[in-house]
Design a protein around this motif. Structure first.
Motif, PDB file in Angstrom:
ATOM      1  N   ARG A 105     -24.551 -29.040 -18.102  1.00 24.03           N
ATOM      2  CA  ARG A 105     -25.053 -29.084 -16.715  1.00 24.03           C
ATOM      3  C   ARG A 105     -25.313 -27.664 -16.196  1.00 24.03           C
ATOM      4  O   ARG A 105     -26.279 -27.431 -15.471  1.00 24.03           O
ATOM      5  CB  ARG A 105     -24.046 -29.801 -15.802  1.00 24.03           C
ATOM      6  N   GLN A 106     -24.426 -26.717 -16.566  1.00 23.27           N
ATOM      7  CA  GLN A 106     -24.642 -25.317 -16.155  1.00 23.27           C
ATOM      8  C   GLN A 106     -25.918 -24.753 -16.769  1.00 23.27           C
ATOM      9  O   GLN A 106     -26.664 -24.026 -16.104  1.00 23.27           O
ATOM     10  CB  GLN A 106     -23.444 -24.457 -16.588  1.00 23.27           C
ATOM     11  N   ALA A 107     -26.163 -25.070 -18.039  1.00 24.33           N
ATOM     12  CA  ALA A 107     -27.381 -24.603 -18.704  1.00 24.33           C
ATOM     13  C   ALA A 107     -28.621 -25.168 -18.013  1.00 24.33           C
ATOM     14  O   ALA A 107     -29.624 -24.463 -17.815  1.00 24.33           O
ATOM     15  CB  ALA A 107     -27.364 -24.987 -20.177  1.00 24.33           C
ATOM     16  N   ASP A 108     -28.548 -26.450 -17.636  1.00 20.95           N
ATOM     17  CA  ASP A 108     -29.663 -27.060 -16.918  1.00 20.95           C
ATOM     18  C   ASP A 108     -29.891 -26.361 -15.573  1.00 20.95           C
ATOM     19  O   ASP A 108     -31.033 -26.127 -15.156  1.00 20.95           O
ATOM     20  CB  ASP A 108     -29.386 -28.549 -16.681  1.00 20.95           C
ATOM     21  N   GLU A 109     -28.773 -26.018 -14.914  1.00 18.98           N
ATOM     22  CA  GLU A 109     -28.874 -25.321 -13.634  1.00 18.98           C
ATOM     23  C   GLU A 109     -29.525 -23.943 -13.817  1.00 18.98           C
ATOM     24  O   GLU A 109     -30.415 -23.556 -13.056  1.00 18.98           O
ATOM     25  CB  GLU A 109     -27.493 -25.155 -12.997  1.00 18.98           C
ATOM     26  N   ARG A 110     -29.086 -23.189 -14.834  1.00 22.81           N
ATOM     27  CA  ARG A 110     -29.659 -21.862 -15.077  1.00 22.81           C
ATOM     28  C   ARG A 110     -31.150 -21.962 -15.374  1.00 22.81           C
ATOM     29  O   ARG A 110     -31.945 -21.132 -14.923  1.00 22.81           O
ATOM     30  CB  ARG A 110     -28.938 -21.177 -16.238  1.00 22.81           C
ATOM     31  N   GLN A 111     -31.526 -22.972 -16.137  1.00 19.11           N
ATOM     32  CA  GLN A 111     -32.933 -23.150 -16.465  1.00 19.11           C
ATOM     33  C   GLN A 111     -33.759 -23.415 -15.205  1.00 19.11           C
ATOM     34  O   GLN A 111     -34.855 -22.871 -15.034  1.00 19.11           O
ATOM     35  CB  GLN A 111     -33.092 -24.305 -17.461  1.00 19.11           C
ATOM     36  N   GLU A 112     -33.231 -24.242 -14.316  1.00 18.35           N
ATOM     37  CA  GLU A 112     -33.939 -24.534 -13.079  1.00 18.35           C
ATOM     38  C   GLU A 112     -33.989 -23.295 -12.175  1.00 18.35           C
ATOM     39  O   GLU A 112     -35.019 -23.022 -11.537  1.00 18.35           O
ATOM     40  CB  GLU A 112     -33.270 -25.696 -12.346  1.00 18.35           C
ATOM     41  N   VAL A 113     -32.891 -22.528 -12.122  1.00 16.25           N
ATOM     42  CA  VAL A 113     -32.884 -21.284 -11.334  1.00 16.25           C
ATOM     43  C   VAL A 113     -33.940 -20.324 -11.870  1.00 16.25           C
ATOM     44  O   VAL A 113     -34.705 -19.717 -11.089  1.00 16.25           O
ATOM     45  CB  VAL A 113     -31.487 -20.634 -11.363  1.00 16.25           C
ATOM     46  N   ASN A 114     -34.022 -20.187 -13.186  1.00 12.59           N
ATOM     47  CA  ASN A 114     -35.029 -19.296 -13.773  1.00 12.59           C
ATOM     48  C   ASN A 114     -36.444 -19.780 -13.470  1.00 12.59           C
ATOM     49  O   ASN A 114     -37.355 -18.977 -13.238  1.00 12.59           O
ATOM     50  CB  ASN A 114     -34.816 -19.191 -15.282  1.00 12.59           C
ATOM     51  N   ARG A 115     -36.634 -21.104 -13.478  1.00 15.46           N
ATOM     52  CA  ARG A 115     -37.956 -21.637 -13.136  1.00 15.46           C
ATOM     53  C   ARG A 115     -38.321 -21.276 -11.698  1.00 15.46           C
ATOM     54  O   ARG A 115     -39.448 -20.873 -11.403  1.00 15.46           O
ATOM     55  CB  ARG A 115     -37.965 -23.161 -13.320  1.00 15.46           C
ATOM     56  N   ILE A 116     -37.340 -21.395 -10.805  1.00 16.95           N
ATOM     57  CA  ILE A 116     -37.568 -21.055  -9.393  1.00 16.95           C
ATOM     58  C   ILE A 116     -37.871 -19.567  -9.246  1.00 16.95           C
ATOM     59  O   ILE A 116     -38.798 -19.177  -8.522  1.00 16.95           O
ATOM     60  CB  ILE A 116     -36.342 -21.446  -8.552  1.00 16.95           C
ATOM     61  N   LEU A 117     -37.102 -18.726  -9.945  1.00 14.62           N
ATOM     62  CA  LEU A 117     -37.339 -17.282  -9.875  1.00 14.62           C
ATOM     63  C   LEU A 117     -38.707 -16.923 -10.427  1.00 14.62           C
ATOM     64  O   LEU A 117     -39.398 -16.045  -9.889  1.00 14.62           O
ATOM     65  CB  LEU A 117     -36.235 -16.523 -10.628  1.00 14.62           C
ATOM     66  N   ASP A 118     -39.109 -17.585 -11.519  1.00 14.70           N
ATOM     67  CA  ASP A 118     -40.446 -17.336 -12.074  1.00 14.70           C
ATOM     68  C   ASP A 118     -41.526 -17.740 -11.076  1.00 14.70           C
ATOM     69  O   ASP A 118     -42.537 -17.035 -10.906  1.00 14.70           O
ATOM     70  CB  ASP A 118     -40.633 -18.128 -13.376  1.00 14.70           C
TER      71      ASP A 118
END
Length: 503
Positions: A241-254
């Protein structure tokens, strides 16, 4: 052309440094330290008018200022190359957007701002509205530089899933350590983290009591950090779940970084505009600090432009200073100078004792000219008038070099020869101790020849000398005027006061 060597000789970098202290925005401070005099009279007039508006603005509305803007230039370069900005960097962009918006709103609320501050308004126009970008950043980035749950519906869902997974994991671990079998084997009744996974500290001699994965040992080797097999799947779920969260955060930052890149040109203009406003305000603050006034630029279009051999004044330029002071000297002790050059003569020759103030007078004229052409007020009485010189040439040495060796003399001659190749009628030439550093007879002849050559070029010249023959030459030569720094015969000390017309 005004070279860096000329700026250094006249100590202009120190003026720029002192100006930068009055800037509130770091980008404006950089502009102040890089400020260069303009050779264009219209540009100089605009700069001075802008400083005058800023001075009036601060006098009328002392609370007006630039605050909160950050230097985001490096971040804009990064996103244009496709880089991902971090939340802290996006927060700096948010701060700058908010500061620019406040500045513009504060400015247009000023009474009669269009009539009172037209030049500042031209700069303010560079601050464009970027509401959509600012709204996207405010929705996504918190005041502490963190990505908010509101950045996306998916991020809010994933963070909820992380919390649920974490709650289940910690609940199971608490149940384990409260059991008598596991509790008796624990070194301390706590739960800790190793390699990003929750573990419990088990005594080495009770290794077989708790089956699981060993993630490390204590320094003494007495404690093993074990992830019980009972919580492996729960740990995995939490990490996933943390990995999924980091991926979504990176998508938002991109996504936000791409939005910033789309507005990079607009944001650069915004940064430049905020910095230019702050630089104008800094010039106004510095003018108050040194008790400076607005210089008047001589209008060359109204001057006689015909060059006649009998002309003794300058064909287009004048310098008329009243109670002028060197800005880097102690204002309580510096002796003001007043002089007029250009109307009745174009070469001023200053004589006087060593340490009597000749070089200070020379530098004062040069430095105030550079300041005015950089849009700065000058420490002089009101209505002092200056011309805009496209070229300023300087040959100034310190006391030791003036007295000393052939190598120093050769250096001065080389500098002067180079100067003579480029000097023209619109040039300002400042020469300290003409012909010094060699045989007095030769030095005097060289000084007279140099003045003759500069008279022919029709440049405006201020020079210092201690040769009596040169004083006599100046007295007898049309277009050249003597001046001197006074010497008190009773106290046998210089008064540092400049007197024009008396050698």
């Amino acid at each position: 052309m005004i070279t860096q060597t000329v700026l250094n000789k006249l100590e202009f970098p120190e003026v720029r440094r002192r100006l930068s202290v009055h800037c509130q925005y770091s980008v404006a401070s950089d502009l102040a330290r890089e400020l260069t005099p303009t050779p264009d009279r219209r540009v100089a007039e605009t700069w001075i008018a802008t400083t005058a508006e800023a001075r009036y603005l601060l006098d009328s509305f002392p609370e007006f200022s630039v605050g909160g803007a950050r230097d985001i230039r490096e971040m804009l370069t990064k996103v244009e190359k496709g880089a991902r900005l971090q939340p802290s960097e996006l927060l700096m962009i948010m701060d700058t957007l908010a500061a620019a918006r406040r500045l513009k709103r504060m400015f247009i609320k000023l009474p009669e701002y269009e009539e009172r501050f037209p030049n500042l308004l031209d700069i303010i126009h560079g601050i464009e509205n970027v509401h959509r970008l600012e709204s996207a950043l405010e929705q996504s980035i918190g005041p502490r530089g963190d990505v908010l749950d509101s950045a996306s519906v998916e991020l809010a869902r994933l963070r909820k899933a992380v919390r649920v997974a974490h709650s289940r994991l910690t609940e199971r671990l608490n149940n384990l350590r409260s059991s008598s079998r596991v509790g008796s084997a624990m070194q301390e009744n706590i739960v800790t983290v190793r390699e990003g996974r929750y573990v419990i500290p088990i005594r080495a001699d009770a290794r077989n009591v708790v089956r699981g994965i060993v993630h490390g040992t204590s320094a003494s080797g007495q404690t093993l950090f074990i992830e019980p097999f009972d919580v492996v799947e729960l740990n995995n779920s939490w990490r996933e779940r943390q990995a999924d969260e980091r991926q979504e955060v990176n998508r938002i930052l991109d996504d936000l970084s791409e939005k910033v890149a789309d507005h990079a040109d607009v944001l650069r203009r915004m940064v430049d505009s905020v910095a230019e406003v702050d630089l104008a305000l800094a010039k106004a603050r510095y003018s108050r600090a040194i008790d400076a006034t607005r210089p008047v630029f001589h209008d060359t279009t109204t001057s006689a432009q015909r060059v006649r051999s009998e002309d003794i004044g300058h064909p287009s330029h004048i310098v008329s200073l009243r109670e002028a002071r060197h800005p880097l000297l102690n204002p309580d002790t510096v002796v003001p100078l007043s002089l007029d050059i250009g109307a009745d003569f174009r070469v001023l020759l200053i004589t006087g004792p060593n340490t009597g103030g000749k070089t200070v007078a020379l530098k004062t004229v040069g430095l105030l000219t550079l300041m005015a052409q950089s849009g700065m007020f000058i420490p002089a009485a009101a209505h002092s008038e200056l011309s805009v010189f496209p070229d300023v040439f300087v040959d100034i040495g310190d006391e030791q070099s003036i007295e000393q060796s052939l190598s120093t003399f050769s250096s001065h001659v080389t500098n002067i020869v180079s100067m003579l190749r480029r000097v023209r009628s619109t040039s300002l030439v400042l020469l300290d101790e003409l012909g010094a550093g060699t045989d007095p007879q030769e030095g005097s002849a060289l000084a007279r020849a140099l003045i003759t050559r500069l008279l022919e070029s029709r440049a405006m010249v201020i020079a210092t000398t201690h040769y009596s023959e040169v004083k006599a030459y100046a007295y007898a030569t049309p277009g050249v005027e003597n001046a001197s720094v006074e010497f008190d015969v009773e106290t046998l000390s210089p008064t540092y006061r400049l007197t024009v017309g008396i050698p």
